[in-house]
Structures are given as C-alpha cells and as structure tokens.
Design a protein around this motif. Structure first.
Motif, PDB file in Angstrom:
ATOM      1  N   ILE C  16      50.131  21.136  19.051  1.00 17.45           N
ATOM      2  CA  ILE C  16      51.086  20.054  19.333  1.00 17.45           C
ATOM      3  C   ILE C  16      50.391  18.931  20.120  1.00 17.45           C
ATOM      4  O   ILE C  16      50.494  17.754  19.769  1.00 17.45           O
ATOM      5  CB  ILE C  16      52.307  20.600  20.114  1.00 17.45           C
ATOM      6  CG1 ILE C  16      53.122  21.549  19.206  1.00 17.45           C
ATOM      7  CG2 ILE C  16      53.184  19.467  20.638  1.00 17.45           C
ATOM      8  CD1 ILE C  16      54.157  22.382  19.951  1.00 17.45           C
ATOM      9  N   THR C  19      47.708  17.144  17.758  1.00 18.94           N
ATOM     10  CA  THR C  19      48.247  16.261  16.714  1.00 18.94           C
ATOM     11  C   THR C  19      48.876  15.013  17.340  1.00 18.94           C
ATOM     12  O   THR C  19      48.766  13.922  16.779  1.00 18.94           O
ATOM     13  CB  THR C  19      49.259  17.008  15.811  1.00 18.94           C
ATOM     14  OG1 THR C  19      50.217  17.687  16.634  1.00 18.94           O
ATOM     15  CG2 THR C  19      48.551  18.037  14.935  1.00 18.94           C
ATOM     16  N   LEU C  20      49.521  15.164  18.507  1.00 18.81           N
ATOM     17  CA  LEU C  20      50.064  13.973  19.178  1.00 18.81           C
ATOM     18  C   LEU C  20      48.941  12.995  19.536  1.00 18.81           C
ATOM     19  O   LEU C  20      49.091  11.778  19.373  1.00 18.81           O
ATOM     20  CB  LEU C  20      50.842  14.368  20.435  1.00 18.81           C
ATOM     21  CG  LEU C  20      52.196  15.050  20.212  1.00 18.81           C
ATOM     22  CD1 LEU C  20      52.793  15.503  21.540  1.00 18.81           C
ATOM     23  CD2 LEU C  20      53.167  14.101  19.490  1.00 18.81           C
ATOM     24  N   ILE C  22      46.005  12.737  18.028  1.00 21.02           N
ATOM     25  CA  ILE C  22      45.463  12.148  16.797  1.00 21.02           C
ATOM     26  C   ILE C  22      46.374  11.007  16.329  1.00 21.02           C
ATOM     27  O   ILE C  22      45.904   9.920  15.988  1.00 21.02           O
ATOM     28  CB  ILE C  22      45.300  13.227  15.698  1.00 21.02           C
ATOM     29  CG1 ILE C  22      44.206  14.223  16.094  1.00 21.02           C
ATOM     30  CG2 ILE C  22      44.975  12.588  14.343  1.00 21.02           C
ATOM     31  CD1 ILE C  22      44.141  15.477  15.226  1.00 21.02           C
ATOM     32  N   LEU C  23      47.696  11.260  16.364  1.00 23.22           N
ATOM     33  CA  LEU C  23      48.630  10.203  15.964  1.00 23.22           C
ATOM     34  C   LEU C  23      48.528   9.007  16.894  1.00 23.22           C
ATOM     35  O   LEU C  23      48.636   7.853  16.467  1.00 23.22           O
ATOM     36  CB  LEU C  23      50.066  10.743  15.949  1.00 23.22           C
ATOM     37  CG  LEU C  23      50.360  11.770  14.847  1.00 23.22           C
ATOM     38  CD1 LEU C  23      51.758  12.347  15.018  1.00 23.22           C
ATOM     39  CD2 LEU C  23      50.201  11.155  13.455  1.00 23.22           C
ATOM     40  N   ALA C  25      45.798   7.972  18.476  1.00 17.83           N
ATOM     41  CA  ALA C  25      44.583   7.224  18.136  1.00 17.83           C
ATOM     42  C   ALA C  25      44.776   6.433  16.838  1.00 17.83           C
ATOM     43  O   ALA C  25      44.399   5.255  16.754  1.00 17.83           O
ATOM     44  CB  ALA C  25      43.393   8.182  18.002  1.00 17.83           C
ATOM     45  N   VAL C  26      45.356   7.080  15.821  1.00 19.72           N
ATOM     46  CA  VAL C  26      45.602   6.382  14.553  1.00 19.72           C
ATOM     47  C   VAL C  26      46.570   5.219  14.794  1.00 19.72           C
ATOM     48  O   VAL C  26      46.421   4.141  14.197  1.00 19.72           O
ATOM     49  CB  VAL C  26      46.167   7.358  13.496  1.00 19.72           C
ATOM     50  CG1 VAL C  26      46.536   6.624  12.219  1.00 19.72           C
ATOM     51  CG2 VAL C  26      45.160   8.457  13.198  1.00 19.72           C
ATOM     52  N   SER C  29      44.841   2.004  15.595  1.00 26.05           N
ATOM     53  CA  SER C  29      44.343   1.268  14.428  1.00 26.05           C
ATOM     54  C   SER C  29      45.460   0.417  13.837  1.00 26.05           C
ATOM     55  O   SER C  29      45.264  -0.761  13.535  1.00 26.05           O
ATOM     56  CB  SER C  29      43.846   2.241  13.345  1.00 26.05           C
ATOM     57  OG  SER C  29      42.699   2.939  13.774  1.00 26.05           O
ATOM     58  N   TRP C  30      46.631   1.021  13.686  1.00 19.86           N
ATOM     59  CA  TRP C  30      47.752   0.286  13.092  1.00 19.86           C
ATOM     60  C   TRP C  30      48.232  -0.847  13.990  1.00 19.86           C
ATOM     61  O   TRP C  30      48.621  -1.908  13.514  1.00 19.86           O
ATOM     62  CB  TRP C  30      48.896   1.262  12.759  1.00 19.86           C
ATOM     63  CG  TRP C  30      48.582   2.031  11.515  1.00 19.86           C
ATOM     64  CD1 TRP C  30      48.029   3.284  11.440  1.00 19.86           C
ATOM     65  CD2 TRP C  30      48.725   1.578  10.165  1.00 19.86           C
ATOM     66  NE1 TRP C  30      47.840   3.635  10.125  1.00 19.86           N
ATOM     67  CE2 TRP C  30      48.266   2.620   9.316  1.00 19.86           C
ATOM     68  CE3 TRP C  30      49.209   0.399   9.581  1.00 19.86           C
ATOM     69  CZ2 TRP C  30      48.267   2.509   7.923  1.00 19.86           C
ATOM     70  CZ3 TRP C  30      49.212   0.302   8.193  1.00 19.86           C
ATOM     71  CH2 TRP C  30      48.745   1.337   7.379  1.00 19.86           C
ATOM     72  N   LEU C  83      39.399  11.110  23.453  1.00 19.17           N
ATOM     73  CA  LEU C  83      40.165  12.041  22.627  1.00 19.17           C
ATOM     74  C   LEU C  83      39.329  13.011  21.789  1.00 19.17           C
ATOM     75  O   LEU C  83      39.674  14.199  21.730  1.00 19.17           O
ATOM     76  CB  LEU C  83      41.153  11.270  21.741  1.00 19.17           C
ATOM     77  CG  LEU C  83      42.177  10.411  22.494  1.00 19.17           C
ATOM     78  CD1 LEU C  83      43.207   9.865  21.526  1.00 19.17           C
ATOM     79  CD2 LEU C  83      42.846  11.196  23.600  1.00 19.17           C
TER      80      LEU C  83
END
Lengths: 155, 155, 155
Positions: C16, C19-20, C22-23, C25-26, C29-30, C83
C-alpha cells in the motif's frame, strides 16, 4: 509454486521486461559517454578540462552544454522519472496473480512504448508524438499500480 | 529454502550490498544539506531566501549555484542514474541462483566501485579515473542484468 | 506463509505504501504536463517549438524556464532522490519480519511525510518547513535500511 520463481510465466515475463528496461537505462549512460567522446565536450565538472590521456587537448569550451549530448541526457532523465517506478510496480503486480496474456500485454506494451519513446526523442520527432508515446507507458504504469494497490487493500 | 530469505547466503549478500548502496545515496542528500549549511547558499527555490530561524540573514546570492554544493549534486545525480537499476537487477539476479563466491565478487565489487567513484569525484580526481571506476560498476550491472535476462528466457 | 504474500499484513502494508508513493511520483510527471499546457511553455527540447496540433502557435520563449513548471520539476527531482530507495528498502525491510504496528508507523509515516513535503513545496512554504518534513522521511528511510542491514549481517 513460488510466485517469484522463473517457472512462473508471469514472473518470467516481468523479469524479461525489467531487465530490458534496465539495459535501456544503462544504455543511455553509455550513449552519453559515446557522444561526449565524439564531440569531445559536454562535460560538467571543472576537473574535466585537465590534460589526461583521454583528453590530450583540453579547452574550457568542453564544459559548455552540447545539444547532441544534452539530448541523450534529457532522454536519460525521462527514464529516471519512469523506469525505477515501473520496475517496482511490475514486481508487485506479479503478486496479484494476473492472467499471463494480460501481464504480457501490459509489461511488453510498456517496454515497447519506452523503446518507441526513445526512437522518437532521439530523432527529434515532434513533442506531440513523444508525449503520446510517453502517455501510453504512463497509463500502463498507473493501471498496474492501481490494480496492485486495490489487491493490497483486500478488494 | 525460500530464495528471498536471509538464510540464503546469496540473498543476504544482496541485502548487504543493497542497503549499503541505499545508505550511500541517502548520504549524498545529507552531504548536500551539510554543504548548503556550510556555505549558506546553493539554494534553488525563490522561497529559500525568506528570513527564517535557519536562514536569519537571507541574500539573493544564496540562490546562485555554488560549486561545493553542485559537486555533491553531480555525484548524487550519478547515483540516481545507476543505483536504482542495480538495486532491482541485483534482486532479480538472486533468483538465478548464482554460486555464492560469484555473487559476492559481483555485488561487493559493485559496492566497492561506487564508493571509490565517490572518493574520486568528491576529491576532483581526473575525468579518466572517475570514468574508469564508473565503467567497472556499469559492466558488473550489465553482466548481472544479461545473466538474469538469459535465465528468464529459459536458456 | 510466504513473506511476499498479500496475506502477510506487513507485506500488504508495504505494498500500500509503495503503490501510493509510485502514484505520487507519476503524479508529478502529469502535474508537469498540466502546468506546461497551462503556461504553454517550460519546454526543453528545440523540436518543442515546431508547429503541431498541440502547439499551434509556437514561440522561442516557450523554451525558457517557467517557474510554475520548474517548481513541479524540483518537487519531482526530490522524489527521484528519495522514493526509489524507499521502495527497495521497504521491500527488504519486510524480510526482517517487523511487528505490524511498527511497520505501519514507519511505512505510513514515510508516506505521510512525503505528501506533506509535497504540500509544503507546492505552496512555497519556508525552506525550514520543507527541510523538516524531508528530514522525517529521510530518518525513517535510514532506520529501516540500517535495521535491514543489521538483520542481513546476522545480528
């Protein structure tokens, strides 16, 4: 069967995708080296214009940014922003036990999107094309990460 | 025996190498902090020249690049380009079940190459020496990644 | 029970948290993409000022740094420095079999520190506040890494 065993085809799929992406990132370092040697410049540290066997005729201009080197550095930076997160997300995604065909589509699809992104960036295609290819990879990464988070939350 | 168990000496070797490399990378962040505090500069954000308890006498010159800080940032950047990929490649290499002596030579060799690279970069040795030390680590990384890819492909 | 199974609550806690992150960090980018589209600038490559459907009125000023975009890039860079190392350190920490409450405090504490660091950086709070929040996360990372290293050394 252990999930992190190469006999598990989903894990083997991940390992193939992951190692290809690692080699791709390491390749960017080597491509930077090759381009720096070719243009004899694009260096970054003051000591890099000391006279050495590999740099027999140093010049302070060697410390100026060189677009041919900077392009590879930008591609490399894009890898650093994406690949480490894919490498971990993909590994954890294996734990959710996805069907093999789906894992192959997602993981090999990601790999393909990154190699095409490299080709588009390296040959200076439009920002639109580069952004489209990056988006494909990023959406795959978001999908596998969310799928894994949902599994870990017990849904 | 589970391959990702500390009773597995190859996995324990990897964990020792990986944690040392993580501490090395985190150390670069702290070294950047230490150098910024020492020179009271090398900051990057406009808000960093606001008056605060830790910055009682702000000055716009604090936002200019400071070579003593930039050197650590370049070393750190080199870590970001290399260590995340080593961390994942090393973990996956464990799955291929290499002999312990070989895992020790490769993984501890990588760790040694990175600490020597740091020493050479930090003390501004020639680009040739730094590049040689980086090459040793990079070749080890390529070797373990290719070995793992070949195993995953079933050869 | 396999340690890397979602039935293991310590591993589920790690997944958990991972994945939080990773989201997160992604998401940077957005957010960079969103801000570049909003200010129609902050681009980095020469080809980005070619006329395309997404950039119908190109201008060479679009290649100049834009502080609104640069701020997100600095936050993103801070993620890249932290991260990837947390993601691997956290995974290896699971192997040491910590009590669930401690794993939750450390891993969710890290996640909280990073989201607060983002909030402080994004809204341009003082360097002191940002540094404090970064320090909390960094100390957690150092703790779990040292704990794992000690376990791997057999103590």
């Amino acid at each position: 069967m252990d999930q992190f065993d190469l006999q598990n085809p989903v894990f083997a799929t991940y390992v193939i995708a992951a190692t290809l992406m690692i080699l791709k990132a390491v390749g960017m370092s080597w491509l930077t080296v090759i381009r720096m040697m070719k243009v004899k410049g694009g260096f970054r540290s003051p000591e890099d214009i000391r006279k050495t066997p590999l740099n027999p005729a140093p010049d302070s201009k060697q410390l100026e940014p060189n677009e041919s080197v900077e392009r590879v550095r930008r591609i490399h930076m894009n890898d650093l922003e994406n690949l480490p997160f894919f490498l971990v997300a993909g590994l954890l995604y294996v734990v959710t036990g996805p069907p093999l065909w789906l894992a192959q589509v997602l993981l090999y699809g990601y790999v393909a999107s990154r190699f095409l992104h490299f080709a588009a960036y390296f040959t200076a295609q439009t920002h639109d094309m580069r952004a489209t290819l990056w988006t494909v990879g990023s959406l795959i990464l978001i999908f596998i990460t969310c799928r894994t988070l949902i599994a870990a939350l017990g849904f």
